[in-house]
Design a protein around this motif. Structure first.
Motif, short mmCIF file in Angstrom:
data_model
loop_
_atom_site.label_atom_id
_atom_site.label_comp_id
_atom_site.label_asym_id
_atom_site.label_seq_id
_atom_site.Cartn_x
_atom_site.Cartn_y
_atom_site.Cartn_z
N ILE A 1 39.68 40.13 40.37
CA ILE A 1 38.29 40.16 39.90
C ILE A 1 38.19 41.10 38.69
CG2 ILE A 1 35.92 40.77 40.50
CD1 ILE A 1 36.53 39.95 43.37
N GLY A 2 38.88 42.22 38.76
CA GLY A 2 38.89 43.16 37.65
C GLY A 2 39.75 44.35 37.98
N ASP A 3 40.15 45.10 36.95
CA ASP A 3 41.11 46.18 37.18
C ASP A 3 40.53 47.58 37.07
OD1 ASP A 3 40.82 46.43 34.41
OD2 ASP A 3 42.94 46.94 34.12
N LYS B 1 47.41 50.60 30.83
CA LYS B 1 48.44 51.48 30.31
C LYS B 1 49.75 50.70 30.18
CE LYS B 1 46.65 55.86 32.13
NZ LYS B 1 46.90 57.02 33.01
N VAL B 2 50.53 51.01 29.13
CA VAL B 2 51.77 50.28 28.92
C VAL B 2 52.98 51.19 28.82
CG1 VAL B 2 50.67 48.26 27.85
CG2 VAL B 2 51.37 50.19 26.40
N PRO C 1 54.90 42.15 35.58
CA PRO C 1 54.97 40.88 34.82
C PRO C 1 53.62 40.39 34.33
CG PRO C 1 55.35 40.50 37.18
CD PRO C 1 55.40 41.98 36.96
N GLU C 2 52.53 40.66 35.09
CA GLU C 2 51.22 40.15 34.67
C GLU C 2 50.77 40.84 33.38
OE1 GLU C 2 51.68 39.57 39.02
OE2 GLU C 2 51.77 41.34 37.74
N ILE C 3 50.89 42.16 33.34
CA ILE C 3 50.47 42.89 32.14
C ILE C 3 51.38 42.56 30.97
CG2 ILE C 3 50.18 45.19 31.13
CD1 ILE C 3 49.38 46.20 33.90
N TYR C 4 52.67 42.52 31.22
CA TYR C 4 53.61 42.19 30.14
C TYR C 4 53.31 40.80 29.58
CZ TYR C 4 57.98 42.10 27.50
OH TYR C 4 58.90 42.04 26.49
N GLY C 5 53.00 39.86 30.46
CA GLY C 5 52.70 38.50 30.03
C GLY C 5 51.41 38.39 29.24
N ALA C 6 50.53 39.40 29.37
CA ALA C 6 49.26 39.39 28.63
C ALA C 6 49.42 39.88 27.19
CB ALA C 6 48.23 40.26 29.36
N ILE C 7 50.60 40.40 26.86
CA ILE C 7 50.85 40.86 25.49
C ILE C 7 51.26 39.66 24.65
CG2 ILE C 7 52.25 42.40 24.06
CD1 ILE C 7 52.47 44.28 26.44
N TYR D 1 43.19 43.17 26.59
CA TYR D 1 43.31 41.71 26.58
C TYR D 1 42.22 41.09 27.44
CZ TYR D 1 45.86 42.93 30.85
OH TYR D 1 46.24 43.47 32.07
N PRO D 2 41.86 39.84 27.17
CA PRO D 2 40.86 39.15 28.00
C PRO D 2 41.39 38.97 29.42
CG PRO D 2 41.25 37.97 25.94
CD PRO D 2 42.33 38.99 26.06
N ILE D 3 40.51 39.00 30.40
CA ILE D 3 40.96 38.93 31.79
C ILE D 3 41.66 37.60 32.10
CG2 ILE D 3 38.80 38.03 32.77
CD1 ILE D 3 39.35 40.03 35.13
N ASP D 4 41.31 36.53 31.37
CA ASP D 4 41.96 35.26 31.67
C ASP D 4 43.39 35.19 31.13
OD1 ASP D 4 41.47 34.91 28.97
OD2 ASP D 4 40.02 33.29 29.23
N TYR D 5 43.87 36.27 30.51
CA TYR D 5 45.29 36.37 30.17
C TYR D 5 46.12 36.64 31.43
CZ TYR D 5 44.94 36.39 25.03
OH TYR D 5 44.75 36.05 23.71
N ILE D 6 45.47 37.06 32.51
CA ILE D 6 46.14 37.23 33.80
C ILE D 6 46.08 35.89 34.53
CG2 ILE D 6 46.06 38.42 36.02
CD1 ILE D 6 46.89 40.23 33.76
N PRO D 7 47.23 35.34 34.94
CA PRO D 7 47.26 33.98 35.50
C PRO D 7 46.33 33.77 36.70
CG PRO D 7 49.48 34.78 35.06
CD PRO D 7 48.56 35.95 34.86
#
Length: 539
Positions: free
Chosen positions: A259-261, A281-282, A291-297, A330-336
């Motif tokens: 829903i949100g972080d 944070k990265v 993987p979710e955060i990395y994939g959002a880059i 990043y937009p939240i929909d970048y998370i699968p």
């Protein structure tokens, strides 16, 4: 001077800007991420990394400056704000003088304007108009706030305004600020002024502070500094925790929708995200660990204050030469598995995460309503020896409601509102989860096995802990489950993991005294129920 409007064909509000006293050279209105990224590159203000994300540096400030954040003291705020070290007052005169100067400063310059929302529940959202002097700051806002539809944009009415002008510096001797940079919230004018700092998090947390004031007052909604996810059956879980407790790691679950972080509200029948994106944070990020955060880059994302490997555009996420607070927006929909729109029903489980470096608190414990309010106000975790210069022993850290610096009202008001929610919904479980040490304090014991922590949280969410035996902790009184699928029974009772049981008892009392000492600042405003949940200071 005639302002030129450049946008994607949507209705702009140049007349309103003029009426506000802003006479810019060009106004870029509600541009998309691709255009904003290209503008940043053309202006020489950023670079693309190998994954296509825009990388920028925020200059002198790579984090918030809490000592330079002020709230205008006026008829609305004088007797409602919890004034003190966190909420610093400033006069209406200082605000208006700076507002006038900042608007004059923009004359003849290019600005980027965006209409957006804060609050995924349409019943409680606020309209936000952001005015920036760089395209990448506007890109950040497009990622972190909620974008209106074309229909919503056509009928959008300005409510709250963020005026962010990093190039404008105050003169403390003349302007009444502490330094050249400042953030000022005015609840009467509904304006946030940000000058002297390009750190984008000031805008995000400025609106969070606004909602932390508005929602309890106007709607009896509990604003929360937490992450939230939802299971396949619609069950919602909330995760509170300070830095290092595992909030992001434990709320990220491939089997549950995000829903949100970071920021949410709890209205009757609704847990809703305040934001439309994530600001993660990265530092030390990798595709394997997160993987979710990395994939959002990827294209459209904004990386801040990262460093490239030499002679490349590949980010070295372990390099903290600029700051340890490296971030990606990043937009939240970048998370699968993100849920859009970002809202769910009332929570079923609430987790307070703490990294207890003393090895005293149970790995998981169930809290009564009184204990939930007490631990919510306490907001406990511990800094570990070696994490900061001069820290040789574990140091307690208490941050009320797990986000003290963002609370305009007194912490007990939020805790009592939590109590009201729990009273109305007795089926909501509140858990205290220790992701810190077991078998001894830091340097003696070991860090709690993440596999066990996940197993306990999953068991709680499945309902596997609903009908097991519980035993009250000897000092803190919280209820320890005596069995949990996938977790050895001895792990559930922290005293049993210590070789020296008498030393455990001694350290438990010492930690309890730290809790009680910290709580003294809230005793005057706390009700008897909250006070009854204090730990014992003798055995």
């Amino acid at each position: 001077m005639i302002m030129e409007r450049l946008d994607a064909g949507s209705k702009s509000d140049l007349i309103d800007l003029t009426e506000m006293g802003i006479i810019a050279r060009k106004v870029y209105f509600n541009l998309d991420n691709q255009t904003l990224t290209q503008q940043t590159l053309d202006l020489g203000q950023g670079k693309l990394n190998d994954l296509g994300a825009l990388c920028v540096t925020t200059g002198k400030f790579t984090g918030r400056s809490p000592k330079d954040k002020f709230i205008v003291k006026d008829s609305i705020t004088a007797h409602t704000i919890d004034w003190g070290d966190v909420n610093l007052p400033i006069s209406e005169k200082v605000f208006h003088n700076l507002y006038t100067k900042m608007k004059a400063f923009l004359q003849g310059k290019d600005i980027w304007v965006r209409h957006c929302f804060a609050g995924a529940d349409k019943n409680y959202r606020i309209n936000v108009t952001v005015i920036n002097t760089t395209p990448w700051a506007n890109l950040f806002c497009n990622n972190l706030f909620i974008s209106p539809s074309e229909e919503e944009l056509s009928s959008f009415e300005k409510e709250w305004i963020i005026l962010q002008v990093p190039e404008f510096l105050a003169d403390p001797a003349v302007d009444g600020t502490r330094s050249g940079n400042f953030t000022i919230l005015n609840f009467t004018e509904k304006v946030i002024l940000i000058g002297g700092s390009a750190y984008t998090g000031e805008m995000k947390k400025g609106i969070f502070s606004v909602l932390n004031f508005i929602l309890p007052h106007q709607y009896n909604i509990l604003p929360m500094h937490c992450s939230a996810n939802e299971g396949k059956d619609g069950d919602v879980s909330l995760f509170f925790g300070l830095s290092g407790t595992g909030k992001t790691t434990l709320s990220a679950d491939a089997n549950r929708c995000l829903i949100g972080d970071d920021e949410h509200g709890w209205a009757e029948g609704s847990v809703f995200n305040f934001e439309g994106g994530c600001y993660a944070k990265v530092v030390d990020l990798s595709a394997e660990k997160e993987p979710e955060i990395y994939g959002a880059i990827r294209p459209g994302a904004l990386l801040e204050n990262v460093v490239f490997f030499e002679n490349s555009n590949v980010v070295d996420f372990s390099n903290t030469s600029i700051t340890e607070n490296t971030r990606v927006a990043y937009p939240i929909d970048y998370i699968p598995n993100a849920k859009v729109p970002s809202l769910g029903g009332n929570p079923k489980n609430i987790f307070f995460l703490t990294c207890d470096a003393f090895g005293i608190l149970p790995p998981i414990a169930k809290l009564t309503k009184a204990q939930a309010m007490y631990h919510f106000i306490s907001g406990y975790t511990a800094k570990v020896a070696g994490t900061e210069v001069g820290v040789t022993e574990p140091q307690t850290t208490f941050s009320a409601c797990f986000g003290r610096v963002f609370l305009p009202l007194h912490p007990t008001q939020y805790a009592e509102l939590l109590g009201e929610k729990l009273e109305k919904h007795p089926d909501v479980n509140v858990w205290l989860v220790n992701t810190g040490w077991t078998g001894g304090k830091y340097g003696v014991g070991k860090r709690m096995n993440l596999k066990y922590t996940r197993a306990m949280i999953n068991a709680a969410m499945r309902g596997d802990l609903d009908n097991v035996e519980y035993v009250a902790h000897e000092v803190f009184g919280v209820l320890k489950p005596q069995s949990c699928p996938g977790v050895p029974a001895e792990v559930l009772n922290p005293r049993n993991t210590w070789d020296d049981k008498e030393e455990y008892d001694k350290q438990a009392i010492e930690l309890a005294k730290l809790f009680v000492n910290n709580f003294k600042q809230y005793e005057q405003h706390a009700n008897e129920e909250i006070l009854s949940a204090a730990p014992k200071t003798t055995l």
